[in-house]
Design a protein around this motif. Sequence first.
Motif, PDB file in Angstrom:
ATOM      1  N   CYS A   1       0.850  -1.195   0.000  1.00  0.00           N
ATOM      2  CA  CYS A   1       0.000   0.000   0.000  1.00  0.00           C
ATOM      3  C   CYS A   1       0.880   1.238   0.000  1.00  0.00           C
ATOM      4  CB  CYS A   1      -0.911   0.009   1.221  1.00  0.00           C
ATOM      5  SG  CYS A   1      -1.973  -1.435   1.334  1.00  0.00           S
TER       6      CYS A   1
ATOM      7  N   SER B   1      -8.961  -1.204 -12.296  1.00  0.00           N
ATOM      8  CA  SER B   1      -9.354  -0.760 -10.955  1.00  0.00           C
ATOM      9  C   SER B   1      -9.774   0.699 -10.927  1.00  0.00           C
ATOM     10  CB  SER B   1      -8.192  -0.971  -9.978  1.00  0.00           C
ATOM     11  OG  SER B   1      -7.061  -0.192 -10.368  1.00  0.00           O
TER      12      SER B   1
ATOM     13  N   CYS C   1      -4.958   0.804  -8.876  1.00  0.00           N
ATOM     14  CA  CYS C   1      -4.027  -0.220  -8.390  1.00  0.00           C
ATOM     15  C   CYS C   1      -2.904  -0.391  -9.408  1.00  0.00           C
ATOM     16  CB  CYS C   1      -4.749  -1.559  -8.222  1.00  0.00           C
ATOM     17  SG  CYS C   1      -6.023  -1.577  -6.960  1.00  0.00           S
TER      18      CYS C   1
ATOM     19  N   LEU D   1      -1.516  -7.793  -4.441  1.00  0.00           N
ATOM     20  CA  LEU D   1      -2.233  -6.529  -4.597  1.00  0.00           C
ATOM     21  C   LEU D   1      -1.284  -5.370  -4.341  1.00  0.00           C
ATOM     22  CD1 LEU D   1      -5.018  -5.132  -5.014  1.00  0.00           C
ATOM     23  CD2 LEU D   1      -5.315  -5.222  -2.530  1.00  0.00           C
TER      24      LEU D   1
ATOM     25  N   THR E   1      -1.602  -1.149  -4.103  1.00  0.00           N
ATOM     26  CA  THR E   1      -2.535  -0.023  -4.093  1.00  0.00           C
ATOM     27  C   THR E   1      -1.823   1.266  -3.706  1.00  0.00           C
ATOM     28  OG1 THR E   1      -3.171  -0.080  -1.743  1.00  0.00           O
ATOM     29  CG2 THR E   1      -4.286  -1.626  -3.221  1.00  0.00           C
ATOM     30  N   GLU E   2      -2.528   2.363  -3.832  1.00  0.00           N
ATOM     31  CA  GLU E   2      -2.096   3.642  -3.254  1.00  0.00           C
ATOM     32  C   GLU E   2      -2.124   3.490  -1.734  1.00  0.00           C
ATOM     33  OE1 GLU E   2      -3.044   7.361  -1.228  1.00  0.00           O
ATOM     34  OE2 GLU E   2      -4.409   5.686  -1.549  1.00  0.00           O
TER      35      GLU E   2
ATOM     36  N   THR F   1      -6.376   4.953   0.319  1.00  0.00           N
ATOM     37  CA  THR F   1      -6.911   3.590   0.239  1.00  0.00           C
ATOM     38  C   THR F   1      -7.124   3.000   1.630  1.00  0.00           C
ATOM     39  OG1 THR F   1      -5.827   3.242  -1.899  1.00  0.00           O
ATOM     40  CG2 THR F   1      -6.466   1.274  -0.663  1.00  0.00           C
TER      41      THR F   1
ATOM     42  N   ASN G   1     -12.231  -1.210  -6.650  1.00  0.00           N
ATOM     43  CA  ASN G   1     -11.034  -0.372  -6.640  1.00  0.00           C
ATOM     44  C   ASN G   1     -10.037  -0.930  -5.628  1.00  0.00           C
ATOM     45  OD1 ASN G   1     -11.885   0.451  -4.041  1.00  0.00           O
ATOM     46  ND2 ASN G   1     -13.039   2.160  -4.887  1.00  0.00           N
ATOM     47  N   GLY G   2      -8.955  -0.213  -5.403  1.00  0.00           N
ATOM     48  CA  GLY G   2      -7.929  -0.703  -4.497  1.00  0.00           C
ATOM     49  C   GLY G   2      -8.430  -0.918  -3.080  1.00  0.00           C
TER      50      GLY G   2
ATOM     51  N   ARG H   1     -10.726  -4.072  -2.939  1.00  0.00           N
ATOM     52  CA  ARG H   1      -9.905  -5.268  -3.108  1.00  0.00           C
ATOM     53  C   ARG H   1      -9.100  -5.576  -1.844  1.00  0.00           C
ATOM     54  NH1 ARG H   1      -7.530  -4.687  -9.349  1.00  0.00           N
ATOM     55  NH2 ARG H   1      -9.576  -4.453 -10.365  1.00  0.00           N
TER      56      ARG H   1
END
Length: 391
Positions: free
Chosen positions: A265, A287, A295, A303, A305-306, A310, A328-329, A332
């Motif tokens: 993340c 995403s 993502c 995974l 993500t930001e 997030t 989205n992230g 998920r």
Amino acid sequence: MEDSLYIEIGTAQQQKYGEDCFGDTIYSKKIPQERRIISILSDGLGSGVKANILSSMTTRMAMTFVESNMELMHSSEVMMDALPICQIRKISYATFSVVDTQLDGKTRIFEMDNPPFMLIRGGKAVNVRYREISSEKWKDRTINISQMTNQEEDRIILISDGVSQAGLGNRLYPLGWQRQGCLNFAIEKIRKNPHISAHELAHAIVAEALSKEVGGHAGDDISCVVLYFRKPRKLLVLTGPPFDENRDKEFAEMVADYDGKTAICGGTTANIVERELCLKCEIDKTSFDDKIPLCSKMEGVDLVTEGILTLTDVYRMLKEGIDTDRDNGATRLANLLLDSDKIDFVVGTKINIAHQDPNLPMELEIRRNIVKKIFRILQDKYLKEISIRYI
């Protein structure tokens, strides 16, 4: 603690149409020192606030008595004495189902007037023998007690009568969906997805029960609890760069060495892992969302993500429920967390200057604080086993 068995608890509820609160109450508690989990579903008389009071009192008292191993019928009589009297029916009443289980698989189930629990093993329903005990004081009260040793991949399902009676009186279900209909549905869901999580199965059962109701309006409170006995699913979540850049390689190698799924993340965090492990990170355009940044995809990572935006949205959904209409992230990651049992957070402590901008939203908290909040809710509400390491 051995990884031989883990008990995942998934719950789902839908309140009666037109009511502001649930008449059913679900309450689960983990007792780590005894390697024990207790889960209770109680259905209060009627619906709405009065039913909520009855079922809430019942679950709290039952938890206290079962946890202390107090004699069951005496405990039940104490609960009946304590419950408020309904002014219309002149009775104090709340049904309950209690599952008291340990990580070695030894399980006791106590039931009073809820639909009988379901045990699914090897993709088939298993009938468990029970003994019945009666109250001298409350002549119309009987409790069924079952005992068993659970096996890996077993599922125990508890439902309120809002599930079994879903659709009652309409043309397709004049007698309601019934327990057997729910059992057949659960078996079919497991056949299609043998490793379906307790969380997903519970929500699928409630959604299916609701679909039986005219207009999709629940005629009663609908509640489901699923206990899934399995080997633990592990997840590593890395977020934020290390305070000391000299530890970047050690930080990245945690991903390569981890025995389980991994999530990253934060853009800077992803860049460190990409650089140190010589991996390629690409934007995942599937995403797309107008609120949460896209993502990314990285080989060997489940995974990417930001970061703060997030994580903040993940915490919101863990409190309020997953946004099923979004992909989205945040959704998920939330689903990945709920589908995991043992979650290890590794939090870099280097301050990101971008998040000190006073013009950013007030709810945008620094990384350590939001991770602590996620930690607490996963541990307290979802009974996950969590660790946090700062680096």
